[in-house]
Design a protein around this motif. Structure first.
Motif, short mmCIF file in Angstrom:
data_model
loop_
_atom_site.label_atom_id
_atom_site.label_comp_id
_atom_site.label_asym_id
_atom_site.label_seq_id
_atom_site.Cartn_x
_atom_site.Cartn_y
_atom_site.Cartn_z
N VAL A 134 -53.34 -26.47 30.19
CA VAL A 134 -54.61 -25.78 29.93
C VAL A 134 -54.34 -24.47 29.19
O VAL A 134 -53.49 -23.68 29.59
N ARG A 135 -55.07 -24.25 28.10
CA ARG A 135 -54.89 -23.06 27.27
C ARG A 135 -56.24 -22.47 26.90
O ARG A 135 -57.27 -23.15 26.94
N THR A 175 -57.24 -21.83 24.10
CA THR A 175 -57.72 -22.42 22.85
C THR A 175 -58.43 -23.76 23.10
O THR A 175 -58.85 -24.42 22.15
N ASP A 176 -58.58 -24.16 24.35
CA ASP A 176 -59.26 -25.41 24.69
C ASP A 176 -60.73 -25.36 24.29
O ASP A 176 -61.36 -24.29 24.28
N PRO A 177 -61.32 -26.52 24.00
CA PRO A 177 -62.74 -26.58 23.61
C PRO A 177 -63.69 -25.94 24.62
O PRO A 177 -64.69 -25.33 24.24
N ALA A 178 -63.37 -26.07 25.92
CA ALA A 178 -64.27 -25.53 26.94
C ALA A 178 -64.39 -24.01 26.80
O ALA A 178 -65.49 -23.45 26.92
N PHE A 179 -63.28 -23.34 26.56
CA PHE A 179 -63.31 -21.88 26.42
C PHE A 179 -64.04 -21.48 25.15
O PHE A 179 -64.80 -20.50 25.15
N ILE A 180 -63.83 -22.21 24.09
CA ILE A 180 -64.52 -21.92 22.84
C ILE A 180 -66.03 -22.13 23.00
O ILE A 180 -66.84 -21.37 22.46
N THR A 181 -66.42 -23.14 23.78
CA THR A 181 -67.84 -23.34 24.08
C THR A 181 -68.42 -22.14 24.80
O THR A 181 -69.52 -21.67 24.50
N ALA A 182 -67.67 -21.61 25.77
CA ALA A 182 -68.13 -20.43 26.50
C ALA A 182 -68.28 -19.24 25.55
O ALA A 182 -69.26 -18.49 25.64
N LEU A 183 -67.33 -19.07 24.65
CA LEU A 183 -67.43 -17.99 23.67
C LEU A 183 -68.66 -18.17 22.78
O LEU A 183 -69.33 -17.20 22.41
N ASN A 184 -68.96 -19.40 22.45
CA ASN A 184 -70.15 -19.67 21.61
C ASN A 184 -71.44 -19.29 22.33
O ASN A 184 -72.38 -18.80 21.70
N SER A 214 -64.17 -22.77 37.88
CA SER A 214 -63.12 -21.82 38.25
C SER A 214 -61.72 -22.41 38.15
O SER A 214 -60.76 -21.71 37.81
N ASP A 215 -61.57 -23.70 38.46
CA ASP A 215 -60.24 -24.31 38.42
C ASP A 215 -59.63 -24.21 37.03
O ASP A 215 -58.44 -23.95 36.87
N TRP A 216 -60.47 -24.43 36.01
CA TRP A 216 -59.97 -24.36 34.64
C TRP A 216 -59.38 -22.99 34.36
O TRP A 216 -58.30 -22.87 33.78
N LEU A 217 -60.10 -21.94 34.75
CA LEU A 217 -59.61 -20.59 34.48
C LEU A 217 -58.28 -20.34 35.18
O LEU A 217 -57.37 -19.75 34.59
N MET A 218 -58.16 -20.78 36.43
CA MET A 218 -56.92 -20.51 37.14
C MET A 218 -55.74 -21.25 36.51
O MET A 218 -54.63 -20.73 36.44
N TYR A 219 -55.98 -22.49 36.04
CA TYR A 219 -54.92 -23.21 35.32
C TYR A 219 -54.55 -22.48 34.02
O TYR A 219 -53.37 -22.33 33.68
N ALA A 220 -55.58 -22.03 33.29
CA ALA A 220 -55.33 -21.33 32.03
C ALA A 220 -54.60 -20.02 32.28
O ALA A 220 -53.69 -19.64 31.53
N ALA A 221 -54.98 -19.31 33.34
CA ALA A 221 -54.34 -18.04 33.66
C ALA A 221 -52.87 -18.23 34.00
O ALA A 221 -52.02 -17.40 33.66
N ARG A 222 -52.54 -19.35 34.65
CA ARG A 222 -51.15 -19.64 34.99
C ARG A 222 -50.45 -20.44 33.89
O ARG A 222 -49.25 -20.70 33.99
N GLN A 223 -51.21 -20.84 32.86
CA GLN A 223 -50.68 -21.67 31.77
C GLN A 223 -50.08 -22.96 32.31
O GLN A 223 -49.00 -23.38 31.90
N GLU A 224 -50.80 -23.60 33.21
CA GLU A 224 -50.36 -24.83 33.85
C GLU A 224 -51.21 -26.01 33.40
O GLU A 224 -52.31 -25.84 32.87
N GLU A 225 -50.69 -27.21 33.67
CA GLU A 225 -51.40 -28.46 33.41
C GLU A 225 -51.84 -28.58 31.95
O GLU A 225 -52.80 -29.29 31.63
N LYS A 278 -60.92 -17.95 16.48
CA LYS A 278 -59.91 -16.93 16.24
C LYS A 278 -59.74 -16.04 17.47
O LYS A 278 -58.62 -15.64 17.81
N ILE A 279 -60.84 -15.74 18.11
CA ILE A 279 -60.78 -14.90 19.31
C ILE A 279 -60.05 -15.64 20.43
O ILE A 279 -59.23 -15.05 21.15
N ALA A 280 -60.34 -16.93 20.58
CA ALA A 280 -59.66 -17.73 21.60
C ALA A 280 -58.15 -17.75 21.35
O ALA A 280 -57.35 -17.63 22.29
#
Length: 445
Positions: A233-234, A236-245, A220-231, A423-425
């Motif tokens: 975290v984006r 397009t990070d590998p973790a999000f692409i892994t989730a999409l996969n 959850s921490d990763w998502l909150m950082y990405a949502a705020r565009q902090e630290e 591309k979706i990320a």
């Protein structure tokens, strides 16, 4: 609810909010009988489910008890509601009372001055105010003011399953990702739809499946950082692409029935209720529709579980994605007698009596009420116990900007048909960063 406080807090911190409330005046809750006004009400309680029937009954009872208050009601189908409201908001024309969601939607509407705070109403009924579960009102908070009265609790990612189908095929409910892919393959080989899905509106795949699946991967921490565009975290990070996969694997494995992109969430629930699929990944809101439309035999065959564990994931597997449910909001134009009447209606639809009736209509609520299990379906009682045994993690469309959420919804539709995760990320990152930059007053690169 057990262990949910921190998770619900996480749903509300995309933008920093100051503590405390600024009460401009004290609202007199005792003069409702003298109010004469015409107010507009928008809602999405159009279905035949028990909760929708209950809310329509409450509205009718309100009209009968308040003959001097005329309601101009617009009932909109759930899958169309958000878009219709957004279109109206873009023109600046807001209904006086309407259904609103917590989190980013509340913050965006408050920032655009499309809604008014309801602190006067909340503080006029201290027992009602103090009866909400911890952090429920805070989910509708922006800059120290409350903008909505919660009407439900929405765990979004419950794995519903048909006990009979699993038993007849000598299969166990999957607890790991590999087990899930295994049972999908087995069901497909026997001509049985593994998972019912109705993704016509785009949000079911995101809210009910991906939000929990992605949390399993990223935490959850990763998502909150990405949502705020902090630290740094984006999306397009590998973790999000892994989730999409992982999500793409479901599409590639044939997890869903043919035509799932052309039926809505309600049709999906009915499909599962008829025993036409072994599983359904859906929210707590499905329970009231199942109670209204499934036979007693079908209800007895239903079970509920958590989404399977993802290997190597950083998220807590003993969780459900979820949020404080929809609430009633006050539009920007309501003033004078119209505002007083609007307050009366909001209280009627979300006050203690309405919360009790909502719970008994097989809809979870963000309110402190003991459940009489004799008044609800067996599957509702099972889900009630399940939700109270786990923590809630953020739902993506509760923390993303509207534009970011729409990009994700569209991207997941494409992804399940074989789209490119990278591309979706990139499209989610671009849409969310641009909208967030505008919201904050500076562009985020």
């Amino acid at each position: 609810m057990k262990r949910t406080a921190m998770a619900v807090v996480a749903l509300t911190v995309l933008l920093a909010v100051s503590a405390g409330c600024s009460i401009l005046k004290s609202w007199d809750a005792n003069k409702s009988g003298n109010i004469k006004a015409t107010i507009s009400l928008w809602h999405n309680f159009t279905g035949d489910d028990l909760r929708a029937q209950t809310m329509r009954a409450i509205i009718q009872e309100f009209e009968e008890a308040h003959p001097k208050i005329k309601l101009k009601v617009r009932a909109i189908a759930p899958d169309e509601y958000r878009m219709r409201l957004k279109e109206s908001a873009e023109t600046g024309h807001m209904p006086d009372v309407f259904v609103l969601w917590s989190g980013s939607m509340t913050r965006e509407y408050a920032a655009a001055s499309l809604i008014q705070p309801i602190d006067e109403l909340v503080d006029a009924y201290p027992e009602w105010r103090d009866g909400f579960l911890p952090n429920s009102l805070e989910a509708y908070n922006d800059r120290g003011l409350v903008y909505g009265a919660p009407m439900g609790l929405s765990p979004t990612s419950i794995l519903y399953y048909n006990k009979r189908i699993f038993e007849e095929n000598r299969l166990s409910v999957p607890k790991t990702w590999s087990e899930l892919l295994y049972v999908i393959g087995k069901f497909n080989s026997k001509g049985i739809t593994p998972i019912a899905l109705g993704n016509k509106a785009g949000w079911p795949a995101q809210s009910s499946i991906f939000s929990s699946l992605a949390d399993r991967v990223t935490g959850s921490d990763w998502l909150m950082y990405a949502a705020r565009q902090e630290e740094g975290v984006r999306f397009t990070d590998p973790a999000f692409i892994t989730a999409l996969n992982y999500m793409k694997q479901l599409g590639d494995a044939g997890a869903f029935q043919e035509g799932y992109q052309h039926i809505d969430n309600v049709e999906m629930e009915l499909m599962f209720a008829r025993g036409e699929a072994a599983m359904m990944i859906n929210g707590g809101w499905a329970l009231t529709n199942l109670a209204a439309n499934a036979t007693q035999e079908a209800m007895s065959e239903m079970g509920a579980a958590l989404l399977p564990v993802v290997p190597g994931g950083k998220g807590d597997p003993n969780t459900l994605a979820g949020a404080v449910g929809a609430g009633m909001a006050l539009g920007k134009h309501a003033d004078g007698a119209e505002k007083e009447a609007a307050f009366e209606l909001i209280y009627a639809m979300s006050g203690p009596e309405a919360q009790q009736r909502t719970l008994e209509s097989n809809q979870l609520v963000s309110y402190k009420i003991e459940l009489d299990k004799s008044k609800v379906s067996p599957i509702f009682a099972e889900v009630y116990d399940l939700v109270n045994s786990v923590s809630l993690t953020p739902v993506y469309d509760g923390v993303l900007t509207t534009e970011g959420a729409e990009a994700l919804n569209d991207g997941l539709q494409e992804l399940l048909e074989g789209g490119d995760p990278k591309k979706i990320a990139a499209s989610v990152q671009e849409a969310h960063a641009k909208a967030l930059g505008q919201l904050l007053g500076n562009r985020i690169e």
